[in-house]
Design a protein around this motif. Structure first.
Motif, mmCIF file in Angstrom:
data_model
loop_
_atom_site.group_PDB
_atom_site.id
_atom_site.type_symbol
_atom_site.label_atom_id
_atom_site.label_comp_id
_atom_site.label_asym_id
_atom_site.label_seq_id
_atom_site.Cartn_x
_atom_site.Cartn_y
_atom_site.Cartn_z
ATOM 1 N N ASN A 65 0.815 -1.491 -0.106
ATOM 2 C CA ASN A 65 0.332 0.648 0.040
ATOM 3 C C ASN A 65 1.214 0.748 -0.149
ATOM 4 N N PRO A 66 1.464 1.931 -1.083
ATOM 5 C CA PRO A 66 -0.001 1.875 -2.233
ATOM 6 C C PRO A 66 0.796 0.541 -2.766
ATOM 7 N N GLN A 67 -0.137 0.054 -3.844
ATOM 8 C CA GLN A 67 0.315 -0.994 -4.942
ATOM 9 C C GLN A 67 0.868 -0.664 -5.962
ATOM 10 N N PHE A 68 1.062 1.002 -6.174
ATOM 11 C CA PHE A 68 1.744 1.461 -7.198
ATOM 12 C C PHE A 68 1.768 2.278 -7.722
ATOM 13 N N ILE B 59 -1.987 3.691 -6.708
ATOM 14 C CA ILE B 59 -2.664 3.196 -7.055
ATOM 15 C C ILE B 59 -3.146 2.269 -5.238
ATOM 16 N N PRO B 60 -3.781 3.058 -4.817
ATOM 17 C CA PRO B 60 -4.373 2.547 -2.897
ATOM 18 C C PRO B 60 -4.239 0.867 -3.314
ATOM 19 N N LYS B 61 -4.698 0.366 -1.747
ATOM 20 C CA LYS B 61 -4.223 -1.132 -1.157
ATOM 21 C C LYS B 61 -6.110 -1.252 -1.587
ATOM 22 N N ARG C 217 -12.152 6.034 -5.127
ATOM 23 C CA ARG C 217 -12.715 7.341 -5.398
ATOM 24 C C ARG C 217 -11.299 8.504 -5.841
ATOM 25 N N LEU C 218 -10.565 7.642 -6.172
ATOM 26 C CA LEU C 218 -9.074 8.638 -7.228
ATOM 27 C C LEU C 218 -10.254 7.885 -8.297
ATOM 28 N N GLY D 94 -5.368 -7.314 -5.171
ATOM 29 C CA GLY D 94 -3.949 -6.769 -4.154
ATOM 30 C C GLY D 94 -2.495 -7.231 -5.092
ATOM 31 N N THR D 95 -1.598 -5.900 -4.848
ATOM 32 C CA THR D 95 -0.742 -6.438 -5.093
ATOM 33 C C THR D 95 0.384 -6.418 -4.522
#
Length: 491
Positions: free
Chosen positions: A86-89, A100-102, A109-110, A215-216
């Motif tokens: 978090n963030p993923q990337f 990019i959030p977890k 929302r983004l 998830g990443t």
């Protein structure tokens, strides 16, 4: 007496096939030309303390990977700690960046902030992608693909329209989102499939679900921990490994493999599973026993090769995430250089993995571990001068993002890896990095067969056959072939 199986290569598909075949009661021997398991997912550790994963760095579809371990009565947690990033990337554009959030609600929302109504559209996109993931990864990809009749099952047939097998990925994404950045974000995972979004079926939106929603992740100690864990599974099943053992030939008598030859020594086996490069494996056979000729391979659409740099920096780099995608330039122009013009890109896109942001053990204290990757065409000429030119380009753009100056002067370890290295280390056709592209014309039954049509007991697994490129598909590929070889040897 147990029947004996030789597995050529110890990448993910080889480790998987070996483990399942041994579990089924066969005596399994794995022959690996390099000095360690893992294939493209090897790891090396430098004398000054950097641990570099050589290949895969995106841990997506964790449920598929977990399924392998569950088949052997354990879980990934028994072998390594898996971190959800978090963030993923982060994705860098010419005028802004997307983080990019977890959390999926944060991702919605983004999207809504960037484009009015895009949050609701993301829900619609991901609901469809979840369905494709459920059918695609649990049903579609597990077929040996001898015939289209394998897919004549009510669940798959009833899902045909929902799977979007005919429509292309780019047009599909454009139905949901207008903003160019959001489109690039949704198209990014397709790069792993090795073709333009215009040539990839919309089915593969399942990757967006497998990445952005599930998830990443990152296994502490590096991606190589997955290799070590799978090798441990194989060891526990009684698999025997032979490193620094390159196969010189596969010997055939009366349309059956009788032995493999290594340094003049013949070793007898009841069946062979080739996890090695498909084209290379066929070169080990007399020409009349090959499934495909050179014209066939030259006519295929291959996923890209890569220019990779493993770089140790003797300083902490601020404002850099674990995964960062540099998309300041035009995606289509870069893709054209790979597939149409087959030349080095003038304005490249590239990717940086900095695992030391998450894992302090992969770099010395107050240092950074950088993995830089730029997709390029297969078969193009590469030399040290060209490699260094692009290293300078990539470092310059990292400096612009992070505010750090003179990164080149702060390098204390550097190693490049490119087309020639993929050819030398893995016998990769054209120096490809990911196998065959997952275009519609190279999907399922239209991929190279997992069995030799002229030799009864020779099977193929890995990213050049079904289900395709990527770590989870390669693990599935190994299981498919182990099941098929069980049916053959038990008859």
């Amino acid at each position: 007496m147990k029947k004996k199986i030789a597995v050529i290569g110890s990448g993910f598909s080889g480790l998987s096939a070996a483990s399942y075949a041994a579990k089924a009661g066969f005596e399994v021997h794995v022959f690996e030309k390099n000095n360690q398991a893992g294939g493209r997912a090897r790891q090396f550790i430098t004398s000054n303390g950097y641990a570099f994963d050589m290949g895969p760095s995106w841990y997506w579809m964790p449920d598929i990977i977990e399924g392998f371990f569950q088949d052997f009565g354990c879980g990934t947690a028994d072998y390594f700690k898996l971190i959800s990033l978090n963030p993923q990337f982060e994705m860098i554009f010419s005028n802004e960046k997307l983080t990019i959030p977890k959390n999926y609600e944060d991702l919605k929302r983004l999207f809504e902030k960037i484009e009015k109504g895009a949050g609701i559209q993301l829900d619609k996109f991901m609901d469809s992608a979840k369905y494709k993931y459920s059918v695609g990864m649990k049903e579609f990809v597990k077929k040996p693909c001898y015939s289209w009749l394998e897919f004549a099952q009510p669940k798959i047939l009833n899902s045909a329209v929902k799977l979007n097998l005919i429509s292309n990925f780019r047009n599909y994404v454009q139905k949901f989102f207008k903003d160019a950045k959001l489109r690039s974000l949704m198209e990014f995972p397709i790069i792993f499939l090795g073709a333009s979004p215009q040539n990839i079926p919309a089915l593969y939106s399942l990757m967006n679900y497998g990445g952005y929603v599930l998830g990443t992740h990152y296994p502490m100690g590096g991606f190589y921990q997955l290799v070590l864990a799978m090798k441990n599974i194989a060891d526990n099943q009684g698999v025997m490994f032979h490193f620094d053992h390159a196969i010189d030939s596969i010997n055939i008598v009366k349309n059956k493999v009788t032995s493999i030859e290594i340094k003049g020594k013949k070793l007898s086996f009841d069946a062979i599973i080739a996890s090695s490069d498909y084209h290379h494996t066929e070169q080990l056979l007399p020409e009349k026993f090959r499934n495909y000729d050179e014209n066939y391979w030259n006519s295929r659409t291959f996923a890209p090769s890569c220019l990779i740099y493993y770089v140790g920096i003797k300083e902490i780099i601020p404002n850099l995430k674990h995964h960062t995608l540099f998309f300041e330039n035009d995606l289509d122009a870069h893709i054209d250089c790979i597939y149409v013009e087959k030349k080095w890109p003038e304005k490249p896109l590239f990717y940086v993995c900095c695992p030391s942001k998450t894992d302090e053990k992969v770099a010395p204290k107050n240092c950074e571990n950088l993995f830089l990757l730029m997709p390029i065409a297969i078969g193009i000429k590469d030399d040290e001068k060209i490699r260094e030119q692009y290293l300078g380009e990539m470092l310059g753009r990292i400096e612009k993002l992070t505010g750090v100056k003179n990164l080149k002067d702060k390098i204390e370890y550097k190693r490049s890896y490119c087309v020639a290295d993929f050819q030398n280390d893995y016998n990769a056709f054209g120096g490809n990095a990911y196998g065959l592209a997952n275009t519609l014309q190279q999907t399922a039954v239209w991929k190279p067969k997992i069995f030799n049509k002229k030799v009864q007991n020779l099977f193929y697994t890995g990213q050049l056959t079904v289900p395709g490129p990527g770590v989870p598909p390669s693990i599935i590929s190994g299981k498919i072939v182990a099941d098929e070889i069980y049916k053959y040897l038990k008859n």
